[in-house]
Design an enzyme around this catalytic site. Structure first.
Site, mmCIF file in Angstrom:
data_model
loop_
_atom_site.group_PDB
_atom_site.id
_atom_site.type_symbol
_atom_site.label_atom_id
_atom_site.label_comp_id
_atom_site.label_asym_id
_atom_site.label_seq_id
_atom_site.Cartn_x
_atom_site.Cartn_y
_atom_site.Cartn_z
ATOM 1 C CB SER A 150 -3.428 1.693 0.358
ATOM 2 O OG SER A 150 -4.806 1.636 1.035
ATOM 3 C CE LYS A 151 0.399 -3.653 3.841
ATOM 4 N NZ LYS A 151 1.386 -3.188 5.013
ATOM 5 N NE ARG A 152 -7.512 3.250 2.692
ATOM 6 C CZ ARG A 152 -8.490 3.556 1.717
ATOM 7 N NH1 ARG A 152 -9.621 3.551 1.755
ATOM 8 N NH2 ARG A 152 -7.757 4.459 0.869
ATOM 9 C CG HIS A 153 -8.368 -0.466 -2.244
ATOM 10 N ND1 HIS A 153 -7.196 0.765 -1.930
ATOM 11 C CD2 HIS A 153 -9.476 0.400 -2.332
ATOM 12 C CE1 HIS A 153 -7.729 1.889 -2.004
ATOM 13 N NE2 HIS A 153 -9.024 1.794 -2.121
ATOM 14 N N GLY A 154 -7.016 -4.531 -0.106
ATOM 15 C CA GLY A 154 -6.729 -5.922 -0.267
ATOM 16 C C GLY A 154 -5.202 -5.980 -0.290
#
Ligand code: GLU
Length: 466
Positions: free
Chosen positions: A239-243
Site C-alpha cells: 500500500s501507499k505506506r510502502h512507497g
C-alpha cells in the site's frame, strides 16, 4: 486446442497500481507467447466510483509499459442491455428471484446470526416468493441445492475446493437495477470467449460463485490462474505506506518501463537465476508453471538496481528523448548547451534514474558555473593561479579536445607543475562543473567542448583573483 483468449479487467476507480500492472503483464505475455488474444475490458458497472480520469490513467500506464491489447478497450457500461437480458433469463428459469428484504431487515438478521454464533448469511426469506409487490427489490441468484462442493484446478495454486454451504444467495442486480461484479464478469468472460482467467488471488473467493453462474447461464467454465499478492517489506499487503504504488508515479520518478516490466515479472515468476529479461525474452520464456504460489515482497532497491541497469545499457538517443521533460522541469533549456546525446552518454554509468541523470546534467547547461562552497574553499584558492594559467595555456594549444590531445596536454601540465593527475583534475573539475559529482574529466571537457571549457576556466581564474 482453441486459441488462447485472456483478458485484463481493471475497475476504473483509481490509477493502475503495481499489482494490477503485473496481472496485466502476465496476461499479455502469455497471449503473445501462445499467439493468443489479449483483451482489455474496463469494468465500470459501479457508475458512482468509475471515472474517465481513471480510465485514461489506466490506458496511459498500459501504453507506457508497452502492454497493447488485441481487442478493446471494451466497456461494461456499454453492455447493460445484455446483463438485463441475462438477469431476466435466470428469473424466467427459476434460477434467480426477486428479494424484497429491506436493508434494515437484513441488518437485523445479520446481527442475530452473529449473536447466535452463526455465519451471517441470507436466510432465503424471498426464495420461494411468488408475489411481486411494487417495492424496491434486488435480484438474487439461487444457490443450486444439488451442489455440495465446488472444485477447480487453479493453474498456479493447484486444486481448490469450496463447500457451497459457505456461500450465499448472491445479489446479481442491485435495487437501482445495476448488475453486480460477480455476475457481469461471468457474462463478459463467457461472451468474449475468455478461456483462461488470470487475476489477483484476492478474487479466489469469488471463483466458486462465478463457476455456479457459468453453469446456470449455460456457459463453459474457463480455466483460472490466481496470481499471489504483492506485499510490502513488513509482509502486509502493498500500500501507499510502502512507497509509490502507482505505475505512472514510477515514470515521474525517472524509471524506465523496461525496468518496471522486468521487475514486476520477476516478482512472482522465475527462470533459473536469471534476473534480466527484455520483453522479447519474456514472451519466449514466460509460463504459468514458473509462477510461485506465495506472495512476492516488493523491493524498491532491486527495482532501482534494474533501472540503473537499463539506463546503463539503454540507447543514448532514446534516453536523451526521455530525459528532455525532466530537464525542462528543472528549467533547463537544452537548445543552448552541449549535444544532449553526448551528455547522456557521459552520465549513463552514474545514474540510476532519469531524475538523477537530469540532476547530473545541470552543470553542462548553465551559463555561469555556480561553485559549491566547500569545493571552492578547497580548490579555487589564490595559490591555484599558476596552475589554472598553465591549464589554460596547454589546453589552449589543443586544436580539438580529442582523447589523444587531452592526454598529451595533461602530461605536459603534470610535468610543468610536478603535480599528480588528481591534483590537476580536481581544481579543474570544480572550475568546469562547480564541484558536483561528475563524469571523468576528459569526458566533461569533451562534452562541454573547447569554447565553453576555456570560458569556464577563465571564469575560475577570475574568481581566484576576485
Ligand atoms: N475488475 C476487477 C478488479 O479490478 C477484476 C476482475 C477480474 O479480474 O475478474 O479487481
Amino acid at each position: 486446442m482453441s486459441e488462447l483468449r485472456v483478458r485484463f479487467a481493471p475497475s476504473p476507480t483509481g490509477y493502475l497500481h503495481i499489482g494490477g500492472a503485473r496481472t496485466a503483464l502476465f496476461n499479455y505475455l502469455l497471449a503473445k507467447k501462445e499467439a493468443g488474444r489479449f483483451i482489455l475490458r474496463i469494468e465500470d458497472t459501479d457508475v458512482a466510483r468509475s471515472t474517465q480520469e481513471s480510465v485514461d490513467a489506466i490506458l496511459d500506464a498500459m501504453e507506457w509499459l508497452g502492454l497493447s491489447c488485441d481487442e478493446g478497450p471494451l466497456y461494461q457500461s456499454d453492455r447493460f442491455e445484455l446483463y438485463k437480458q441475462k438477469v431476466q433469463q435466470l428469473l424466467d428459469e427459476g434460477k434467480a428471484y426477486r428479494c424484497y428484504c429491506t436493508a434494515e431487515e437484513l441488518d437485523a438478521k445479520r446481527e442475530k446470526a452473529r449473536e447466535e454464533g452463526r455465519k451471517p448469511k441470507y436466510d432465503g426469506t424471498c426464495r420461494n416468493r411468488t408475489d411481486q409487490p411494487d417495492e424496491p427489490y434486488v435480484v438474487r441468484f439461487k444457490l443450486p441445492e444439488d451442489r455440495n462442493e465446488i472444485t477447480f484446478v487453479d493453474k498456479i495454486k493447484g486444486s481448490i475446493s469450496f463447500q457451497t454451504e459457505e456461500l450465499d444467495d448472491l445479489i446479481i442486480q442491485r435495487s437501482d437495477g445495476t448488475p453486480t461484479y460477480n455476475f457481469v464478469v461471468v457474462i463478459d468472460d463467457a461472451e468474449m470467449g475468455i478461456n483462461l482467467v488470470i487475476r489477483g488471488d484476492d478474487h479466489i473467493n469469488n471463483t466458486p460463485r462465478q463457476i455456479l453462474l457459468y453453469e446456470a447461464l449455460g456457459y463453459n467454465v474457463p480455466d483460472f490462474a490466481h496470481v499471489p499478492m504483492i506485499l510490502g517489506a513488513d509482509k502486509k499487503r502493498l500500500s501507499k505506506r510502502h512507497g509509490a504504488t502507482s505505475v505512472m508515479a514510477y515514470q515521474k520518478m525517472g524509471y524506465l518501463p523496461e525496468a518496471l516490466v522486468n521487475y514486476l515479472v520477476r516478482l512472482g515468476w522465475s527462470f533459473g537465476d536469471e534476473e534480466i529479461f527484455s520483453m522479447a525474452d519474456l514472451i519466449e520464456k514466460f509460463s504459468l508453471d514458473r509462477v510461485g504460489r506465495s506472495a512476492g515482497v516488493f523491493n524498491p532497491e532491486k527495482l532501482l538496481w534494474l533501472n540503473g541497469h537499463y539506463i546503463k545499457t539503454g540507447s543514448p538517443e532514446k534516453l536523451a528523448e526521455l530525459l528532455k521533460p525532466f530537464l525542462e522541469e528543472k528549467g533547463i533549456s537544452i537548445n543552448n548547451g552541449p549535444d544532449l546525446v553526448a551528455v547522456v552518454k557521459s552520465l549513463q554509468e552514474r545514474s540510476a534514474t532519469l531524475i538523477e541523470m537530469a540532476n547530473g546534467a545541470v552543470f553542462y547547461f548553465v551559463d555561469v558555473v555556480e561553485y559549491d562552497e566547500k569545493a571552492k574553499a578547497k580548490f579555487l584558492k589564490p595559490d591555484k593561479k599558476d596552475l589554472f594559467e598553465i591549464i589554460l595555456n596547454k589546453l589552449g594549444h589543443c586544436e580539438v579536445f580529442s582523447e589523444k590531445q587531452l592526454e598529451a596536454a595533461f602530461a605536459e601540465i603534470m610535468q610543468v607543475t610536478e603535480l599528480k593527475f588528481g591534483k590537476v583534475a580536481q581544481p579543474l573539475r570544480v572550475a568546469l562543473t562547480g564541484g558536483v559529482p561528475s563524469p571523468g574529466i576528459y569526458e566533461v571537457l569533451q562534452v562541454l567542448g573547447r569554447e565553453v571549457s576555456m570560458k569556464r576556466i577563465e571564469q575560475a581564474l577570475d574568481s581566484l583573483e576576485g
